[in-house]
Design an enzyme around this catalytic site. Structure first.
Site, PDB file in Angstrom:
ATOM      1  CE1 TYR A 155       0.874  -2.929  -9.984  1.00 47.61           C
ATOM      2  CE2 TYR A 155       1.074  -1.499 -11.907  1.00 47.61           C
ATOM      3  CZ  TYR A 155       1.657  -2.228 -10.887  1.00 47.61           C
ATOM      4  OH  TYR A 155       3.023  -2.243 -10.755  1.00 47.61           O
ATOM      5  CE  LYS A 159       2.677  -0.741  -7.605  1.00 42.06           C
ATOM      6  NZ  LYS A 159       3.621  -1.106  -6.517  1.00 42.06           N
TER       7      LYS A 159
END
Length: 249
Positions: A155, A159
Protein backbone atom coordinates in the site's frame (compact mmCIF):
# COMPACT_ATOMS: atom_id res chain seq x y z
CA UNK A 1 -23.06 25.17 5.64
CA UNK A 2 -19.74 26.77 4.77
CA UNK A 3 -19.81 30.56 4.57
CA UNK A 4 -17.10 30.38 1.90
CA UNK A 5 -18.29 29.94 -1.67
CA UNK A 6 -15.01 29.27 -3.48
CA UNK A 7 -16.39 26.59 -5.79
CA UNK A 8 -19.56 28.22 -7.11
CA UNK A 9 -20.37 26.98 -10.60
CA UNK A 10 -17.66 24.32 -10.56
CA UNK A 11 -18.19 20.67 -11.48
CA UNK A 12 -16.28 18.00 -9.58
CA UNK A 13 -15.74 14.25 -9.74
CA UNK A 14 -14.74 12.33 -6.63
CA UNK A 15 -13.92 8.63 -6.89
CA UNK A 16 -14.48 6.66 -3.73
CA UNK A 17 -16.94 9.42 -2.93
CA UNK A 18 -19.70 7.56 -1.11
CA UNK A 19 -18.03 7.18 2.27
CA UNK A 20 -15.23 8.46 4.48
CA UNK A 21 -12.87 11.09 3.14
CA UNK A 22 -14.47 11.10 -0.31
CA UNK A 23 -17.92 11.77 1.11
CA UNK A 24 -16.59 14.49 3.42
CA UNK A 25 -14.91 16.17 0.45
CA UNK A 26 -18.09 15.92 -1.62
CA UNK A 27 -20.11 17.50 1.18
CA UNK A 28 -17.64 20.36 1.56
CA UNK A 29 -17.43 20.96 -2.20
CA UNK A 30 -21.22 21.21 -2.41
CA UNK A 31 -21.35 23.54 0.59
CA UNK A 32 -18.90 25.79 -1.26
CA UNK A 33 -21.05 25.84 -4.40
CA UNK A 34 -19.89 22.91 -6.54
CA UNK A 35 -21.90 20.26 -8.38
CA UNK A 36 -20.39 16.87 -7.53
CA UNK A 37 -20.41 13.46 -9.20
CA UNK A 38 -19.44 10.68 -6.79
CA UNK A 39 -18.19 7.36 -8.14
CA UNK A 40 -17.96 4.07 -6.27
CA UNK A 41 -18.57 0.34 -6.38
CA UNK A 42 -21.46 -0.11 -3.94
CA UNK A 43 -24.81 1.15 -5.17
CA UNK A 44 -26.42 1.19 -1.71
CA UNK A 45 -23.65 3.43 -0.37
CA UNK A 46 -23.94 5.73 -3.39
CA UNK A 47 -27.70 5.99 -2.90
CA UNK A 48 -27.30 6.87 0.77
CA UNK A 49 -24.61 9.42 -0.04
CA UNK A 50 -26.60 11.27 -2.69
CA UNK A 51 -29.64 11.33 -0.41
CA UNK A 52 -27.49 13.05 2.21
CA UNK A 53 -25.65 15.34 -0.22
CA UNK A 54 -28.77 16.68 -1.91
CA UNK A 55 -29.71 17.90 -5.40
CA UNK A 56 -26.24 19.10 -6.40
CA UNK A 57 -24.89 15.57 -6.39
CA UNK A 58 -25.04 12.63 -8.77
CA UNK A 59 -23.80 9.07 -8.35
CA UNK A 60 -22.30 6.74 -10.93
CA UNK A 61 -21.66 3.13 -9.97
CA UNK A 62 -18.45 1.46 -11.09
CA UNK A 63 -14.83 0.63 -10.38
CA UNK A 64 -11.72 2.64 -11.23
CA UNK A 65 -10.15 -0.64 -12.32
CA UNK A 66 -12.65 -0.94 -15.19
CA UNK A 67 -12.06 1.48 -18.05
CA UNK A 68 -15.61 1.03 -19.34
CA UNK A 69 -16.95 2.18 -15.97
CA UNK A 70 -14.78 5.29 -16.08
CA UNK A 71 -16.02 5.97 -19.60
CA UNK A 72 -19.60 5.85 -18.29
CA UNK A 73 -18.70 8.26 -15.51
CA UNK A 74 -17.30 10.87 -17.86
CA UNK A 75 -20.13 10.38 -20.34
CA UNK A 76 -22.55 11.21 -17.50
CA UNK A 77 -20.56 14.33 -16.60
CA UNK A 78 -20.44 15.46 -20.22
CA UNK A 79 -24.16 14.86 -20.76
CA UNK A 80 -25.27 16.88 -17.73
CA UNK A 81 -22.53 19.47 -17.23
CA UNK A 82 -20.51 19.65 -20.44
CA UNK A 83 -17.15 20.16 -18.75
CA UNK A 84 -15.24 19.36 -15.59
CA UNK A 85 -13.24 21.60 -13.23
CA UNK A 86 -12.13 19.37 -10.35
CA UNK A 87 -11.13 15.73 -10.05
CA UNK A 88 -10.34 14.06 -6.74
CA UNK A 89 -8.89 10.60 -7.39
CA UNK A 90 -9.68 9.16 -4.00
CA UNK A 91 -10.61 5.50 -4.59
CA UNK A 92 -8.15 3.20 -2.92
CA UNK A 93 -7.41 -0.28 -1.63
CA UNK A 94 -5.02 -1.53 1.02
CA UNK A 95 -4.11 -4.74 2.80
CA UNK A 96 -1.92 -5.31 5.84
CA UNK A 97 0.44 -8.17 5.01
CA UNK A 98 4.02 -8.66 6.26
CA UNK A 99 6.92 -9.34 3.93
CA UNK A 100 7.10 -13.06 3.22
CA UNK A 101 3.33 -13.42 2.99
CA UNK A 102 2.54 -10.93 0.22
CA UNK A 103 0.68 -12.52 -2.71
CA UNK A 104 0.48 -11.61 -6.36
CA UNK A 105 -3.27 -11.17 -6.02
CA UNK A 106 -2.81 -8.60 -3.26
CA UNK A 107 -0.33 -6.66 -5.39
CA UNK A 108 -2.72 -6.71 -8.34
CA UNK A 109 -5.62 -5.42 -6.23
CA UNK A 110 -3.66 -2.65 -4.50
CA UNK A 111 -1.69 -1.43 -7.50
CA UNK A 112 -4.66 -1.97 -9.83
CA UNK A 113 -6.84 0.31 -7.72
CA UNK A 114 -4.37 2.84 -6.34
CA UNK A 115 -2.03 3.30 -9.29
CA UNK A 116 -3.68 2.07 -12.48
CA UNK A 117 -7.06 3.31 -11.25
CA UNK A 118 -5.66 6.77 -10.57
CA UNK A 119 -3.87 6.95 -13.92
CA UNK A 120 -7.00 6.20 -15.91
CA UNK A 121 -9.25 8.31 -13.70
CA UNK A 122 -7.11 11.33 -14.55
CA UNK A 123 -6.51 10.44 -18.17
CA UNK A 124 -10.24 10.04 -18.77
CA UNK A 125 -10.98 13.41 -17.19
CA UNK A 126 -8.60 15.48 -19.31
CA UNK A 127 -10.85 16.15 -22.33
CA UNK A 128 -13.62 17.50 -20.08
CA UNK A 129 -11.14 19.57 -18.07
CA UNK A 130 -9.87 21.03 -21.34
CA UNK A 131 -13.46 22.07 -22.10
CA UNK A 132 -13.46 23.98 -18.80
CA UNK A 133 -10.18 25.69 -19.65
CA UNK A 134 -8.29 23.96 -16.86
CA UNK A 135 -8.87 23.17 -13.22
CA UNK A 136 -7.54 21.27 -10.23
CA UNK A 137 -6.63 17.61 -9.74
CA UNK A 138 -6.28 16.16 -6.25
CA UNK A 139 -4.69 12.74 -5.80
CA UNK A 140 -5.28 11.03 -2.47
CA UNK A 141 -1.98 9.77 -1.16
CA UNK A 142 -1.05 8.59 2.31
CA UNK A 143 1.57 9.33 4.92
CA UNK A 144 2.61 5.68 4.56
CA UNK A 145 3.91 6.61 1.12
CA UNK A 146 6.47 8.81 2.87
CA UNK A 147 7.22 7.08 6.15
CA UNK A 148 6.79 3.42 5.26
CA UNK A 149 4.91 0.93 7.40
CA UNK A 150 6.07 -2.71 7.52
CA UNK A 151 2.64 -4.38 7.33
CA UNK A 152 1.51 -1.90 4.64
CA UNK A 153 4.52 -2.03 2.34
CA UNK A 154 2.55 -2.69 -0.85
CA UNK A 155 0.00 0.00 0.00
CA UNK A 156 2.75 2.46 0.95
CA UNK A 157 4.62 1.79 -2.28
CA UNK A 158 1.47 2.43 -4.30
CA UNK A 159 0.96 5.76 -2.52
CA UNK A 160 4.59 6.76 -3.06
CA UNK A 161 3.90 6.18 -6.75
CA UNK A 162 0.93 8.56 -6.52
CA UNK A 163 3.25 11.31 -5.30
CA UNK A 164 5.53 10.67 -8.26
CA UNK A 165 2.61 10.87 -10.70
CA UNK A 166 1.84 14.39 -9.52
CA UNK A 167 5.45 15.45 -9.90
CA UNK A 168 5.76 13.81 -13.31
CA UNK A 169 2.53 15.25 -14.71
CA UNK A 170 2.67 18.79 -13.29
CA UNK A 171 4.63 20.29 -16.19
CA UNK A 172 2.46 18.69 -18.86
CA UNK A 173 -0.76 19.70 -17.13
CA UNK A 174 0.45 23.28 -16.67
CA UNK A 175 0.09 23.80 -20.42
CA UNK A 176 -3.58 22.79 -20.08
CA UNK A 177 -4.21 25.18 -17.19
CA UNK A 178 -4.49 22.28 -14.74
CA UNK A 179 -2.85 22.08 -11.33
CA UNK A 180 -2.22 18.72 -9.65
CA UNK A 181 -1.49 18.12 -5.97
CA UNK A 182 -1.42 15.23 -3.53
CA UNK A 183 -3.48 15.17 -0.33
CA UNK A 184 -1.98 12.63 2.08
CA UNK A 185 -4.07 11.75 5.13
CA UNK A 186 -3.38 9.38 8.00
CA UNK A 187 -4.90 8.69 11.41
CA UNK A 188 -8.37 9.58 10.12
CA UNK A 189 -11.43 8.22 11.94
CA UNK A 190 -13.32 6.86 8.95
CA UNK A 191 -15.88 4.09 9.32
CA UNK A 192 -13.46 1.66 7.67
CA UNK A 193 -10.75 2.57 10.18
CA UNK A 194 -13.15 2.16 13.09
CA UNK A 195 -14.23 -1.27 11.85
CA UNK A 196 -10.66 -2.41 11.21
CA UNK A 197 -9.06 -1.10 14.41
CA UNK A 198 -11.85 -1.20 16.97
CA UNK A 199 -12.17 1.31 19.81
CA UNK A 200 -8.98 0.27 21.58
CA UNK A 201 -7.02 0.16 18.34
CA UNK A 202 -8.18 3.66 17.47
CA UNK A 203 -6.95 4.96 20.83
CA UNK A 204 -3.55 3.33 20.32
CA UNK A 205 -3.28 4.57 16.74
CA UNK A 206 -4.10 8.13 17.83
CA UNK A 207 -1.09 8.16 20.15
CA UNK A 208 1.32 7.75 17.21
CA UNK A 209 0.96 11.33 15.94
CA UNK A 210 2.06 14.54 17.71
CA UNK A 211 -1.51 15.79 18.18
CA UNK A 212 -2.43 12.55 20.00
CA UNK A 213 -5.85 12.23 18.44
CA UNK A 214 -7.54 10.86 15.34
CA UNK A 215 -8.45 13.30 12.61
CA UNK A 216 -11.95 13.58 11.20
CA UNK A 217 -12.87 13.10 7.54
CA UNK A 218 -14.24 16.64 7.54
CA UNK A 219 -10.77 17.98 8.34
CA UNK A 220 -9.42 16.29 5.22
CA UNK A 221 -12.42 17.51 3.20
CA UNK A 222 -11.63 21.10 4.18
CA UNK A 223 -8.09 20.79 2.83
CA UNK A 224 -9.42 19.15 -0.34
CA UNK A 225 -11.68 22.17 -0.87
CA UNK A 226 -8.69 24.48 -0.50
CA UNK A 227 -6.73 22.49 -3.10
CA UNK A 228 -9.75 22.49 -5.42
CA UNK A 229 -10.13 26.26 -5.17
CA UNK A 230 -8.21 29.22 -6.55
CA UNK A 231 -6.87 29.84 -3.04
CA UNK A 232 -4.22 27.24 -3.93
CA UNK A 233 -3.52 28.80 -7.34
CA UNK A 234 0.28 28.86 -6.83
CA UNK A 235 0.45 25.21 -5.83
CA UNK A 236 1.17 22.27 -8.11
CA UNK A 237 3.16 19.04 -7.67
CA UNK A 238 2.85 19.60 -3.91
CA UNK A 239 2.00 17.08 -1.23
CA UNK A 240 -0.12 18.26 1.70
CA UNK A 241 -0.21 16.01 4.76
CA UNK A 242 -3.31 15.90 6.96
CA UNK A 243 -2.08 13.41 9.51
CA UNK A 244 -1.57 15.14 12.84
CA UNK A 245 2.14 15.43 12.04
CA UNK A 246 2.66 11.67 11.67
CA UNK A 247 4.80 11.91 8.53
CA UNK A 248 7.07 14.53 10.08
CA UNK A 249 8.32 12.50 13.05
Amino acid sequence: MSAIQRLTGKTAVITGGATGIGFAAAKRFIEEGAFVFIFGRRQEKLDAATAALGPNSRAVQGSVTELADLDRLYEAVKAERGSLDIVMANAGAGMATPLGKITGEQCDIVFGTNLKGTIFTIQGALPLMAQAGGGSIILTGSSSGTTGAPPLSVYGASKAAIRNLARSWAGTLRDEGIRINVLSPASIATEIAKEALGEQGMKMFAQQNPLKRMGQPEEVGAVAAFLASSDSSFMTASEVSVDGGLAQI
